[in-house]
Design a protein around this motif. Structure first.
Motif, PDB file in Angstrom:
ATOM      1  N   LEU A   1      33.213   2.352 -12.513  1.00  0.00           N
ATOM      2  CA  LEU A   1      32.151   3.329 -12.701  1.00  0.00           C
ATOM      3  C   LEU A   1      32.280   4.451 -11.673  1.00  0.00           C
ATOM      4  O   LEU A   1      32.062   5.633 -11.998  1.00  0.00           O
ATOM      5  N   TRP A   2      32.640   4.106 -10.432  1.00  0.00           N
ATOM      6  CA  TRP A   2      32.818   5.106  -9.388  1.00  0.00           C
ATOM      7  C   TRP A   2      33.928   6.095  -9.772  1.00  0.00           C
ATOM      8  O   TRP A   2      33.771   7.303  -9.605  1.00  0.00           O
ATOM      9  N   LEU A   3      35.017   5.571 -10.311  1.00  0.00           N
ATOM     10  CA  LEU A   3      36.112   6.439 -10.737  1.00  0.00           C
ATOM     11  C   LEU A   3      35.675   7.350 -11.889  1.00  0.00           C
ATOM     12  O   LEU A   3      36.037   8.536 -11.925  1.00  0.00           O
ATOM     13  N   ALA A   4      34.891   6.798 -12.820  1.00  0.00           N
ATOM     14  CA  ALA A   4      34.406   7.614 -13.936  1.00  0.00           C
ATOM     15  C   ALA A   4      33.468   8.710 -13.443  1.00  0.00           C
ATOM     16  O   ALA A   4      33.548   9.864 -13.893  1.00  0.00           O
ATOM     17  N   LEU A   5      32.592   8.386 -12.509  1.00  0.00           N
ATOM     18  CA  LEU A   5      31.681   9.387 -11.962  1.00  0.00           C
ATOM     19  C   LEU A   5      32.438  10.444 -11.161  1.00  0.00           C
ATOM     20  O   LEU A   5      32.086  11.631 -11.199  1.00  0.00           O
ATOM     21  N   LEU A   6      33.481  10.017 -10.464  1.00  0.00           N
ATOM     22  CA  LEU A   6      34.294  10.976  -9.713  1.00  0.00           C
ATOM     23  C   LEU A   6      34.984  11.948 -10.673  1.00  0.00           C
ATOM     24  O   LEU A   6      35.076  13.156 -10.398  1.00  0.00           O
ATOM     25  N   GLY A   7      35.472  11.423 -11.801  1.00  0.00           N
ATOM     26  CA  GLY A   7      36.066  12.293 -12.806  1.00  0.00           C
ATOM     27  C   GLY A   7      35.051  13.273 -13.381  1.00  0.00           C
ATOM     28  O   GLY A   7      35.362  14.442 -13.607  1.00  0.00           O
ATOM     29  N   LEU A   8      33.809  12.797 -13.604  1.00  0.00           N
ATOM     30  CA  LEU A   8      32.745  13.680 -14.105  1.00  0.00           C
ATOM     31  C   LEU A   8      32.453  14.789 -13.100  1.00  0.00           C
ATOM     32  O   LEU A   8      32.318  15.967 -13.476  1.00  0.00           O
ATOM     33  N   ALA A   9      32.359  14.416 -11.815  1.00  0.00           N
ATOM     34  CA  ALA A   9      32.077  15.415 -10.784  1.00  0.00           C
ATOM     35  C   ALA A   9      33.209  16.443 -10.685  1.00  0.00           C
ATOM     36  O   ALA A   9      32.961  17.642 -10.520  1.00  0.00           O
TER      37      ALA A   9
ATOM     38  N   SER B   1      28.521   5.902   2.792  1.00  0.00           N
ATOM     39  CA  SER B   1      29.087   7.204   3.169  1.00  0.00           C
ATOM     40  C   SER B   1      30.533   7.346   2.717  1.00  0.00           C
ATOM     41  O   SER B   1      30.960   8.423   2.285  1.00  0.00           O
ATOM     42  N   LEU B   2      31.308   6.254   2.798  1.00  0.00           N
ATOM     43  CA  LEU B   2      32.696   6.323   2.337  1.00  0.00           C
ATOM     44  C   LEU B   2      32.781   6.587   0.837  1.00  0.00           C
ATOM     45  O   LEU B   2      33.663   7.315   0.377  1.00  0.00           O
ATOM     46  N   THR B   3      31.868   6.005   0.063  1.00  0.00           N
ATOM     47  CA  THR B   3      31.931   6.178  -1.388  1.00  0.00           C
ATOM     48  C   THR B   3      31.450   7.551  -1.837  1.00  0.00           C
ATOM     49  O   THR B   3      31.856   8.030  -2.905  1.00  0.00           O
ATOM     50  N   ILE B   4      30.583   8.204  -1.060  1.00  0.00           N
ATOM     51  CA  ILE B   4      30.067   9.509  -1.511  1.00  0.00           C
ATOM     52  C   ILE B   4      30.871  10.677  -0.947  1.00  0.00           C
ATOM     53  O   ILE B   4      30.681  11.809  -1.401  1.00  0.00           O
ATOM     54  N   LEU B   5      31.757  10.429   0.008  1.00  0.00           N
ATOM     55  CA  LEU B   5      32.520  11.528   0.604  1.00  0.00           C
ATOM     56  C   LEU B   5      33.310  12.343  -0.432  1.00  0.00           C
ATOM     57  O   LEU B   5      33.306  13.582  -0.371  1.00  0.00           O
ATOM     58  N   PRO B   6      34.013  11.703  -1.385  1.00  0.00           N
ATOM     59  CA  PRO B   6      34.733  12.524  -2.388  1.00  0.00           C
ATOM     60  C   PRO B   6      33.814  13.416  -3.209  1.00  0.00           C
ATOM     61  O   PRO B   6      34.169  14.558  -3.537  1.00  0.00           O
ATOM     62  N   PHE B   7      32.614  12.925  -3.536  1.00  0.00           N
ATOM     63  CA  PHE B   7      31.667  13.748  -4.290  1.00  0.00           C
ATOM     64  C   PHE B   7      31.213  14.949  -3.457  1.00  0.00           C
ATOM     65  O   PHE B   7      31.072  16.055  -3.981  1.00  0.00           O
ATOM     66  N   LEU B   8      30.971  14.712  -2.168  1.00  0.00           N
ATOM     67  CA  LEU B   8      30.537  15.807  -1.304  1.00  0.00           C
ATOM     68  C   LEU B   8      31.651  16.835  -1.115  1.00  0.00           C
ATOM     69  O   LEU B   8      31.385  18.043  -1.024  1.00  0.00           O
ATOM     70  N   TRP B   9      32.902  16.362  -1.063  1.00  0.00           N
ATOM     71  CA  TRP B   9      34.027  17.289  -0.935  1.00  0.00           C
ATOM     72  C   TRP B   9      34.134  18.175  -2.177  1.00  0.00           C
ATOM     73  O   TRP B   9      34.363  19.374  -2.073  1.00  0.00           O
ATOM     74  N   ILE B  10      33.936  17.560  -3.353  1.00  0.00           N
ATOM     75  CA  ILE B  10      33.955  18.349  -4.592  1.00  0.00           C
ATOM     76  C   ILE B  10      32.795  19.330  -4.603  1.00  0.00           C
ATOM     77  O   ILE B  10      32.939  20.500  -4.975  1.00  0.00           O
ATOM     78  N   MET B  11      31.624  18.876  -4.168  1.00  0.00           N
ATOM     79  CA  MET B  11      30.442  19.718  -4.158  1.00  0.00           C
ATOM     80  C   MET B  11      30.594  20.889  -3.198  1.00  0.00           C
ATOM     81  O   MET B  11      30.078  21.989  -3.450  1.00  0.00           O
TER      82      MET B  11
END
Length: 312
Positions: A151-159, A216-226
């Motif tokens: 699910l994390w990978l799918a959400l990362l792809g969505l972001a 924090s480790l799991t949300i870092l890629p989303f924040l980088w995209i943001m």
């Protein structure tokens, strides 16, 4: 029997606390439904969220495997139950002018009854090695039960797909917060708490350190995209701090009423609902101060109480 059990659990919460928290939760839910119904696309999130909540609740039912072996035809009855639970939300959506989304809510929710519980492995079979330390048992069990890594990978792809706008990463982080909540919505046995807790303060500090560290480790890629969107680095940093702050409140809410799962799930839902629907409201800062102070004090008090019961 389920009604009697629910009544006993509600009495454990206390009628005064139930009245206050229940009224606040109804206000929060009404505010969220009102905002969703007024949004042409946002209204369709209501059936998705309700379906996801019913699916999560169904897969976590304690008696599900018992019903599977003793009453093979139980699923239509559960489907009726889930449909009735979704009916108030659907009625509210219809009253607010989003009848199609309300109808879809009633149609989607009962289908959770036809999903199967997570498979139990035999004692001789080997589990795949977890990405998380065994000490962070919430993440280990929660990610396995929800297929969280996929699910994390799918959400990362969505972001990444919606990287031009900050709404894509923010929506992905909100969904990931629901996964985080599912990990921390199950009470571990009292024996685990007694073994892992030399004191209430050290136990809560360790749970917060592990939970927020992995969070924090799991949300870092989303924040980088943001940060590459119009929100910029400052906006991504603010969203990350808000996410971690809310995660800390959800962890404290768990131990504020441990081990009563209904009680702390009720409180976690209220905290999450207020955090997602009331920013900008003039009473929001006051509620935030009360939540931080109250949950910090109550969680230490509750853990001390449980440790005293186990060591006496």
């Amino acid at each position: 029997m389920r009604c009697l059990t629910l009544g006993r659990q509600l009495r454990e919460i206390g009628w005064l606390r139930l009245l206050i928290l229940g009224a606040m939760l109804l206000i929060v839910i009404g505010n969220a439904l009102g905002r969703a119904a007024r949004h042409p696309q946002g209204q369709w999130a209501v059936p998705v969220v309700m379906g996801g909540l019913m699916l999560s609740a169904h897969r976590q039912r304690d008696a599900l495997r018992f019903l599977t072996t003793t009453t093979p035809g139980f699923r239509p009855w559960l489907a009726v139950e889930y449909g009735l639970l979704a009916l108030p939300v659907a009625t509210a959506m219809a009253a607010l002018g989003a009848a199609a989304a309300g109808l879809l809510t009633v149609v989607v929710a009962p289908w959770a009854a036809w999903t199967n519980p997570p498979r139990e492995r035999s004692p001789s079979s080997r589990r795949p090695r977890s990405l998380f330390r065994s000490e962070a048992f919430e993440w280990v069990s929660g990610m396995r039960a929800s297929r969280g890594v996929l699910l994390w990978l799918a959400l990362l792809g969505l972001a990444a797909w919606q990287h031009q706008s900050p709404l894509g990463p923010v929506a992905a982080l909100v969904i990931w917060m629901l996964v985080f909540l599912a990990c921390y919505s199950v009470a571990e046995p009292l024996t685990m708490l007694a073994i892992a807790a030399p004191s209430a303060n050290s136990f809560l500090r360790r749970r917060l350190l592990l939970g927020l560290g992995y969070g924090s480790l799991t949300i870092l890629p989303f924040l980088w995209i943001m940060s590459s969107s119009s929100a910029g680095v400052g906006g991504a940093f603010a969203v990350g701090l808000a996410w971690l702050f809310l995660a800390a409140l959800l962890i404290l809410a768990k131990y504020a009423f441990y081990p009563n799962q209904l009680q702390f799930r009720f409180t976690q839902s209220l905290v999450l609902g207020v955090a997602l629907t009331m920013p900008g409201n003039p009473v929001y800062p006051c509620l935030l101060i009360v939540a931080v102070a109250g949950l910090s004090w109550q969680s230490r008090r509750r853990v001390r109480q449980q440790l005293g019961e186990r060591t006496s």
